[in-house]
Design a protein around this motif. Structure first.
Motif, mmCIF file in Angstrom:
data_model
loop_
_atom_site.group_PDB
_atom_site.id
_atom_site.type_symbol
_atom_site.label_atom_id
_atom_site.label_comp_id
_atom_site.label_asym_id
_atom_site.label_seq_id
_atom_site.Cartn_x
_atom_site.Cartn_y
_atom_site.Cartn_z
ATOM 1 N N ILE A 1 -4.321 -2.803 11.857
ATOM 2 C CA ILE A 1 -2.993 -2.201 11.979
ATOM 3 C C ILE A 1 -2.516 -1.780 10.588
ATOM 4 C CG2 ILE A 1 -0.609 -2.508 12.766
ATOM 5 C CD1 ILE A 1 -1.677 -4.821 14.542
ATOM 6 N N PRO A 2 -2.778 -0.540 10.226
ATOM 7 C CA PRO A 2 -2.298 -0.067 8.924
ATOM 8 C C PRO A 2 -0.784 0.144 8.979
ATOM 9 C CG PRO A 2 -3.427 1.691 10.086
ATOM 10 C CD PRO A 2 -3.547 0.478 10.944
ATOM 11 N N PRO A 3 -0.138 0.102 7.819
ATOM 12 C CA PRO A 3 1.319 0.270 7.807
ATOM 13 C C PRO A 3 1.769 1.601 8.401
ATOM 14 C CG PRO A 3 0.446 -0.013 5.551
ATOM 15 C CD PRO A 3 -0.687 -0.204 6.479
ATOM 16 N N LEU A 4 0.901 2.597 8.346
ATOM 17 C CA LEU A 4 1.261 3.914 8.884
ATOM 18 C C LEU A 4 1.359 3.924 10.400
ATOM 19 C CD1 LEU A 4 -0.793 6.395 6.672
ATOM 20 C CD2 LEU A 4 1.665 6.548 7.181
ATOM 21 N N ASP A 5 0.871 2.860 11.025
ATOM 22 C CA ASP A 5 0.792 2.832 12.486
ATOM 23 C C ASP A 5 2.140 3.059 13.155
ATOM 24 O OD1 ASP A 5 -1.255 2.058 14.710
ATOM 25 O OD2 ASP A 5 0.628 1.054 15.238
ATOM 26 N N ASN A 6 3.125 2.296 12.738
ATOM 27 C CA ASN A 6 4.467 2.518 13.295
ATOM 28 C C ASN A 6 5.501 1.908 12.353
ATOM 29 O OD1 ASN A 6 5.402 -0.283 14.334
ATOM 30 N ND2 ASN A 6 3.321 -0.095 15.154
ATOM 31 N N LYS A 7 6.749 2.230 12.577
ATOM 32 C CA LYS A 7 7.826 1.832 11.678
ATOM 33 C C LYS A 7 7.887 0.314 11.504
ATOM 34 C CE LYS A 7 12.777 2.638 10.818
ATOM 35 N NZ LYS A 7 12.727 3.499 9.624
ATOM 36 N N PHE A 8 7.680 -0.403 12.590
ATOM 37 C CA PHE A 8 7.836 -1.847 12.504
ATOM 38 C C PHE A 8 6.609 -2.537 11.913
ATOM 39 C CE2 PHE A 8 11.085 -0.433 15.375
ATOM 40 C CZ PHE A 8 12.187 -1.048 14.812
ATOM 41 N N ALA A 9 5.443 -1.910 12.099
ATOM 42 C CA ALA A 9 4.257 -2.421 11.407
ATOM 43 C C ALA A 9 4.442 -2.226 9.904
ATOM 44 C CB ALA A 9 3.001 -1.700 11.888
ATOM 45 N N ALA A 10 5.061 -1.114 9.524
ATOM 46 C CA ALA A 10 5.330 -0.853 8.104
ATOM 47 C C ALA A 10 6.334 -1.859 7.559
ATOM 48 C CB ALA A 10 5.859 0.569 7.926
ATOM 49 N N LEU A 11 7.364 -2.140 8.357
ATOM 50 C CA LEU A 11 8.368 -3.112 7.942
ATOM 51 C C LEU A 11 7.726 -4.475 7.718
ATOM 52 C CD1 LEU A 11 11.270 -4.144 7.535
ATOM 53 C CD2 LEU A 11 11.466 -4.368 10.014
ATOM 54 N N ASN A 12 6.887 -4.875 8.674
ATOM 55 C CA ASN A 12 6.202 -6.162 8.543
ATOM 56 C C ASN A 12 5.317 -6.172 7.305
ATOM 57 O OD1 ASN A 12 3.555 -7.754 9.031
ATOM 58 N ND2 ASN A 12 5.053 -8.779 10.342
ATOM 59 N N SER A 13 4.606 -5.079 7.083
ATOM 60 C CA SER A 13 3.697 -5.007 5.940
ATOM 61 C C SER A 13 4.447 -5.153 4.621
ATOM 62 C CB SER A 13 2.938 -3.674 5.954
ATOM 63 O OG SER A 13 2.137 -3.596 7.117
ATOM 64 N N ALA A 14 5.679 -4.659 4.597
ATOM 65 C CA ALA A 14 6.474 -4.762 3.374
ATOM 66 C C ALA A 14 7.067 -6.156 3.196
ATOM 67 C CB ALA A 14 7.588 -3.714 3.393
ATOM 68 N N ALA A 15 7.473 -6.762 4.304
ATOM 69 C CA ALA A 15 8.288 -7.982 4.195
ATOM 70 C C ALA A 15 7.641 -9.230 4.778
ATOM 71 C CB ALA A 15 9.636 -7.740 4.879
ATOM 72 N N TRP A 16 6.364 -9.153 5.148
ATOM 73 C CA TRP A 16 5.754 -10.247 5.913
ATOM 74 C C TRP A 16 5.834 -11.591 5.183
ATOM 75 C CZ3 TRP A 16 1.764 -13.343 4.284
ATOM 76 C CH2 TRP A 16 0.992 -12.872 3.199
ATOM 77 N N SER A 17 5.856 -12.618 6.015
ATOM 78 C CA SER A 17 5.870 -13.974 5.526
ATOM 79 C C SER A 17 5.474 -14.887 6.677
ATOM 80 C CB SER A 17 7.278 -14.333 5.055
ATOM 81 O OG SER A 17 7.195 -15.151 3.934
ATOM 82 N N GLY A 18 4.620 -15.857 6.406
ATOM 83 C CA GLY A 18 4.212 -16.772 7.477
ATOM 84 C C GLY A 18 3.200 -16.133 8.404
ATOM 85 N N GLY A 19 2.965 -16.757 9.545
ATOM 86 C CA GLY A 19 1.893 -16.331 10.429
ATOM 87 C C GLY A 19 0.646 -17.142 10.127
ATOM 88 N N SER A 20 -0.440 -16.826 10.822
ATOM 89 C CA SER A 20 -1.667 -17.619 10.664
ATOM 90 C C SER A 20 -2.815 -16.793 10.108
ATOM 91 C CB SER A 20 -2.110 -18.190 12.014
ATOM 92 O OG SER A 20 -1.213 -19.164 12.460
ATOM 93 N N PHE A 21 -3.681 -17.495 9.401
ATOM 94 C CA PHE A 21 -4.946 -16.885 8.987
ATOM 95 C C PHE A 21 -6.077 -17.735 9.542
ATOM 96 C CE2 PHE A 21 -8.454 -16.681 5.802
ATOM 97 C CZ PHE A 21 -8.833 -15.361 6.049
ATOM 98 N N VAL A 22 -6.915 -17.112 10.361
ATOM 99 C CA VAL A 22 -7.994 -17.860 11.007
ATOM 100 C C VAL A 22 -9.315 -17.143 10.751
ATOM 101 C CG1 VAL A 22 -8.919 -18.704 13.211
ATOM 102 C CG2 VAL A 22 -6.440 -18.651 12.853
ATOM 103 N N TYR A 23 -10.300 -17.920 10.314
ATOM 104 C CA TYR A 23 -11.656 -17.376 10.217
ATOM 105 C C TYR A 23 -12.607 -18.329 10.941
ATOM 106 C CZ TYR A 23 -16.251 -16.133 8.505
ATOM 107 O OH TYR A 23 -17.578 -15.796 8.449
ATOM 108 N N VAL A 24 -13.353 -17.789 11.887
ATOM 109 C CA VAL A 24 -14.329 -18.603 12.610
ATOM 110 C C VAL A 24 -15.723 -18.087 12.254
ATOM 111 C CG1 VAL A 24 -14.992 -19.532 14.864
ATOM 112 C CG2 VAL A 24 -12.651 -18.732 14.498
ATOM 113 N N PRO A 25 -16.557 -18.953 11.642
ATOM 114 C CA PRO A 25 -17.874 -18.493 11.194
ATOM 115 C C PRO A 25 -18.806 -18.142 12.360
ATOM 116 C CG PRO A 25 -17.322 -20.655 10.251
ATOM 117 C CD PRO A 25 -16.331 -20.368 11.322
ATOM 118 N N LYS A 26 -19.899 -17.499 12.024
ATOM 119 C CA LYS A 26 -20.896 -17.071 13.004
ATOM 120 C C LYS A 26 -21.297 -18.203 13.945
ATOM 121 C CE LYS A 26 -23.338 -13.366 10.653
ATOM 122 N NZ LYS A 26 -24.506 -12.960 9.896
ATOM 123 N N GLY A 27 -21.284 -17.906 15.228
ATOM 124 C CA GLY A 27 -21.818 -18.843 16.212
ATOM 125 C C GLY A 27 -20.973 -20.083 16.457
#
Lengths: 295, 466
Positions: free
Chosen positions: B166-192
Motif C-alpha cells: 500500500i503505497p502512500p499514493l494509494d489513497n488519501k487516508f493511506a497517505a495520512l497513515n504513512s505520514a503519521a503512523w504509530s503503533g500496529g504490529s510487525f510480524v515475520y514468519v520464516p520459511k515453513g
C-alpha cells in the motif's frame, strides 16, 4: 377418579359436548368455544366448538377453503388472524388464552406443527430446541410433570434446579431424532433450511416430541409424505399421545388416520364444525367425500 | 516551526509529570513540523522521516474520496496526530462513559480485561501468557513486535517491504497513515514455520495497542502459516475521533495468512482503514472482518493475487445501528492465471443504520482461468434502515468464471411467528435470526470471539445497548 373414568368412557362413546357430562376445565382440557376469526377482514371461522382432553386425538377434516389452516393459526395466535367475537374462547383448563401472544400460548402448553414451515438459516435445530425448551419449561421438570400433566419420563430427569442439563438434553433429542429417522447431521443445520418436504414434517414432529406440549396441532402433517415417512410421523404422534399430549390433526385425507385412531373426527365446512363423530366418520368421508356436508 | 513538546495540564492529576517521564504531545493539526517531530521523537532512520514527509505532501494534495460515507465533518486541523498512549487513554474506570461500562458488564468480561479494553490499564495481567508466547515464537524464529520496535530492531526487513503493498499514493487516508503512523504490529514468519496459536495484538502489552494510525506489516515467508487476530468485540472507547490504519500483508509462495478483525469502536469514531495483501504463487490469504461500532467505517480488505493459483478469501460482517454507516466490502485483483477469490459479505442494518457493500473483482489480462465468487447478503431489521450494494467487475479474460449473488431481506414476520410459537419472545427471536444470518462468518472466528459476538448481537437486539 373412578367416576371420572366412567364418565370419560361414556364421553368417548357418545360425541356430545363435554360440558354436559363432565367439567373439562377441571381436567385442563383444551376448550375452543364459539371461535370466530377473520383474515384481512374476511370471516373465515364462524363459531368453532371443540373440546380436546389430554391424550386424545381429534381429527379435523374438511374440503379446501373450509378454514382448517385458519383454525390452526388462530389457535396459535398468528397476528394476521383476528378473533372477531368477544364470546370466542380458547382455554386450557381454566385459563383463557385467547388474548395471549403466541409466545405466551406456547408457554401455556400449545404447539403448532406448521404445514409449510419457514426456513431460518443459521438457527440450528439443536439450538432452537434448547432455547425453546428452556423458555417453555423455565421452572424445570416440576412444571413439565405436574402442571402440564404431560408425562415425559425422559424429561423428568432433565432438570434438577431449573437448568436443563445440556448433555442429557442432546441425548434425548437424538433419541427422538433416531426414532423419527432423522439423520444427526440435520440437528446442526439451520431449521428447515434446504430441507425436503418430508424432512420438514419430521422436524416439526421432532419439536413436538422434545417440547412436550399439553396440546399439539398438526396442520396437514401428512401432505407430501411418502408411506414410510407417514408411518414414522404417525408413530411420533402416537408417542406424543401416550406421553399425555392432546392432539388435533388437521387433514384432507384419511391416510394418516389409518395409523392413528382418532377419538373424534370433526368435519369443518365454511368455518363451522358441521359434524362430529367417531373414527368411522373419516372412512365415510374417504368413500363419499364432503358433498353431503357442503350442500 | 513550533516545537510543541508541552506538558498537557490535565496529565498532572494522573501523575504523568515525573521529570524522567518524557511526555510528548504534538500540536493540533498536521504539517511538516509535526511529522518531522514525530519521526524525531521516535528516533527513526532518515528514510522513514523522508517517507513520512513525502506522504504528508500526498495527503495534502489528494482530495477526499467523493464516494463512500460522509467525510466532511472530519476536522483535520483539530486533531492531535501523535500522543503517547498514556495521554490518549482514559486513566480510570470511572471516566468511561456509562454506556460502555454497562456493555462491558453485560458481556460479562473479566475486570482485568475490562481495564485493558477500555485502555485504563497499560499492563495486561496476562503478562505470563505473553512471555510464554514470545519465547515460543522466538524459538521458531518468528518476529512479533509493535511496528516502532520492528523498525528499530529489523530496519532492513522493514525497509524492504514497508509500503510496497500500500503505497502512500494509494489513497488519501493511506497517505495520512504513512505520514503519521504509530503503533500496529510487525510480524515475520520464516520459511515453513506454521504457528498454530493465533497471534493476538493484545499479547503485545508493551506497546500502544490502539493507536489512531496503526501500521501493521506481516510477512509470511514461503510455506508458512499464521493467524493474526486484531481487536475485540467489546466496544472500545476512544477519545480520538479519527482512526486510519494501514495493514500490509505479504504472502509468499505456498504460505497462508488469516487476518481476523473484530472492531467495535465507540460511535464517535471515523474508522477509515486500508488493508491489502499481496499473494504469491499458491499462497492463500483470508480476511475475516467484523465491523460493529464506529460512526463511519470505510474498509475494503483486498487481495492482490499476483502468483499462479494464488487464492484470496474475504469474509465480512457489518452491523449498523442508529447513526452508523458501515461502508465495507472487499477487492480481489486477479493478476495471474488460475487464481481464485471469494468475497462473502453479510450486513445488518437496524434503527436507521446504513450498510453498504462496495466491492471490486478485477480479472486482468493474462489471468487465465481465474475464478471469483461474490455473495453479499443484507438484512434490514426495520423500515428506517438502509442497505446499498455497489459491486464492480472488470474482466479482461474470456475464460474467467464469475459468480455474483446479492440478497436483501427483512426479518420476516413468518420467521418471527415461527419462533414465537415455540415460546421464544420477540427480542430473543430477532437476535436468533440475526445470529443465524451471520453464522457462516461467525463460525470462522476463534471461539471466544464467536461467543462474544453472539452475545453482543443479542444485547443490541434487546435494545439494552447503544
Amino acid at each position: 377418579m373412578e367416576r371420572k373414568k366412567y364418565l370419560w368412557e361414556k364421553m368417548t362413546a357418545f360425541p356430545i359436548s363435554c360440558k354436559i357430562y363432565y367439567n373439562c376445565e377441571m381436567d385442563g382440557a383444551l376448550i375452543i368455544s364459539d371461535l370466530r376469526a377473520t383474515v384481512e377482514d374476511k370471516l373465515i371461522l364462524n363459531g368453532v366448538d371443540m373440546h380436546v382432553r389430554a391424550g386424545e386425538i381429534h381429527a379435523v377434516m374438511g374440503p379446501n377453503g373450509s378454514g382448517k389452516s385458519t383454525l390452526a393459526y388462530a389457535l396459535m395466535g398468528h397476528p394476521s388472524y383476528r378473533i372477531s367475537s368477544q364470546k370466542s374462547l380458547i382455554k386450557i383448563g381454566k385459563k383463557n388464552i385467547v388474548s395471549l401472544s403466541s409466545e405466551e400460548r406456547a408457554k401455556e402448553g400449545l404447539f403448532l406443527a406448521f404445514q409449510s414451515p419457514i426456513a431460518i438459516p443459521g438457527v440450528h435445530v439443536m439450538n432452537l430446541l434448547r432455547v425453546a425448551y428452556q423458555e417453555i419449561h423455565e421452572q424445570g421438570s416440576s412444571l413439565v410433570t405436574k402442571s402440564s400433566g404431560v408425562h415425559n419420563p425422559v424429561f423428568g430427569k432433565l432438570s434438577t434446579n431449573g437448568e436443563v442439563d445440556l448433555l442429557a438434553f442432546r441425548k434425548t433429542v437424538k433419541e427422538y431424532a433416531q426414532m423419527l429417522r432423522i439423520d444427526d447431521a440435520f440437528l446442526s443445520r439451520g431449521i428447515h433450511d434446504g430441507f425436503s418436504g418430508g424432512e420438514k414434517k419430521k422436524m416439526e414432529m421432532l419439536q413436538a416430541l422434545v417440547l412436550a406440549p399439553k396440546y399439539a396441532i398438526f396442520d396437514e402433517i401428512d401432505t407430501g409424505l411418502d408411506v414410510d415417512a407417514l408411518r414414522v410421523v404417525a408413530s411420533g404422534i402416537d408417542r406424543l399421545v401416550k406421553n399425555g399430549t392432546g392432539v388435533i390433526i388437521i387433514t384432507h385425507y384419511q391416510r394418516i388416520l389409518k395409523y392413528l385412531r382418532p377419538d373424534r373426527v370433526h368435519i369443518l365446512v365454511n368455518g363451522k364444525i358441521v359434524k362430529t363423530g367417531k373414527a368411522s366418520l373419516a372412512k365415510e368421508i374417504e368413500s363419499h367425500g364432503y358433498k353431503h356436508y357442503t350442500t | 516551526m513550533d516545537t510543541n513538546t508541552t506538558l498537557p495540564n490535565d496529565s498532572y492529576k494522573y501523575g504523568f509529570h515525573k521529570p524522567e517521564h518524557y511526555v510528548f504531545k504534538s500540536k493540533r493539526g498536521l504539517d511538516g513540523g509535526v511529522v518531522a517531530q514525530i519521526s524525531g521523537y521516535k528516533d527513526e532512520p532518515e528514510w522513514m522521516r523522508k517517507f513520512r514527509l513525502k506522504s504528508l505532501g500526498i495527503f495534502q494534495s489528494k482530495p477526499l474520496p467523493s464516494w463512500g460515507g460522509n467525510l466532511h465533518d472530519i476536522h483535520f486541523d483539530d486533531i492531535y496526530y501523535y500522543l503517547r498512549p498514556t495521554d490518549r487513554k482514559v486513566t480510570s474506570w470511572d471516566e468511561l462513559p456509562p454506556d460502555i461500562k454497562d456493555t462491558y458488564d453485560k458481556i460479562g468480561i473479566p475486570e482485568a480485561e475490562k481495564k485493558f479494553l477500555s485502555g485504563v490499564s497499560a499492563q495486561y495481567e496476562s503478562e505470563v501468557v505473553y512471555k510464554s508466547v514470545q519465547s515460543m515464537l522466538t524459538k521458531k524464529g518468528v518476529v512479533f513486535l509493535d511496528m516502532d520496535s520492528g523498525l528499530r530492531e529489523y530496519p532492513e526487513l522493514v525497509k524492504q517491504y514497508f509500503a510496497t503493498v500500500i503505497p502512500p499514493l494509494d489513497n488519501k487516508f493511506a497517505a495520512l497513515n504513512s505520514a503519521a503512523w504509530s503503533g500496529g504490529s510487525f510480524v515475520y514468519v520464516p520459511k515453513g514455520v506454521k504457528i498454530d496459536l493465533p497471534l493476538q495484538a493484545y499479547f503485545r502489552i508493551n506497546a500502544a495497542n490502539m493507536g489512531q494510525f496503526e501500521r501493521t506489516l506481516i510477512i509470511a515467508d514461503e510455506g508458512s502459516f499464521v493467524h493474526y487476530v486484531e481487536g475485540c468485540t467489546a466496544p472500545i472507547y476512544s477519545t480520538d475521533s479519527l482512526h486510519s490504519a494501514v495493514v500490509e500483508i505479504i504472502v509468499k509462495k505456498g504460505a497462508r495468512v488469516r487476518y481476523t478483525t473484530i472492531q467495535n469502536w465507540s460511535t464517535n469514531v471515523y474508522n477509515l482503514v486500508t488493508k491489502r495483501a499481496r499473494v504469491e504463487e499458491e499462497g492463500i490469504m483470508e480476511w475475516v472482518d467484523g465491523n460493529l461500532g464506529s460512526k463511519l467505517t470505510m474498509k475494503y480488505p483486498s487481495v492482490y493475487l499476483v502468483g499462479r493459483k494464488a487464492r484470496g478469501e474475504i469474509l465480512s460482517i457489518a452491523y449498523a445501528g442508529p447513526h452508523q454507516h458501515q461502508d465495507a466490502g472487499g477487492k480481489a485483483i486477479h493478476a495471474a492465471s488460475e487464481t481464485t477469490s471469494q468475497i462473502i459479505s453479510k450486513s445488518i442494518s437496524r434503527g436507521g443504520g446504513r450498510t453498504s457493500y462496495r466491492g471490486l473483482v478485477q480479472i486482468q489480462e493474462g489471468a487465465k482461468k481465474a475464478k471469483s465468487k461474490v455473495v453479499c447478503d443484507a438484512l434490514l431489521l426495520d423500515e428506517s434502515s438502509r442497505s446499498d450494494t455497489y459491486p464492480t467487475m472488470q474482466v479482461d479474460e474470456q475464460d474467467a468464471q464469475l459468480g455474483h449473488e446479492a440478497t436483501v431481506s427483512k426479518i420476516g414476520d413468518e420467521q418471527l411467528f415461527y419462533l414465537e410459537s415455540r415460546g421464544i419472545g420477540k427480542a430473543k427471536a430477532e437476535s436468533m435470526i440475526v445470529n443465524g444470518f451471520i453464522e457462516p462468518i461467525v463460525k470462522e472466528l476463534p471461539l471466544e470471539y464467536a461467543v462474544e459476538m453472539n452475545r453482543l448481537i443479542q444485547l443490541q437486539m434487546e435494545g439494552s445497548v447503544g
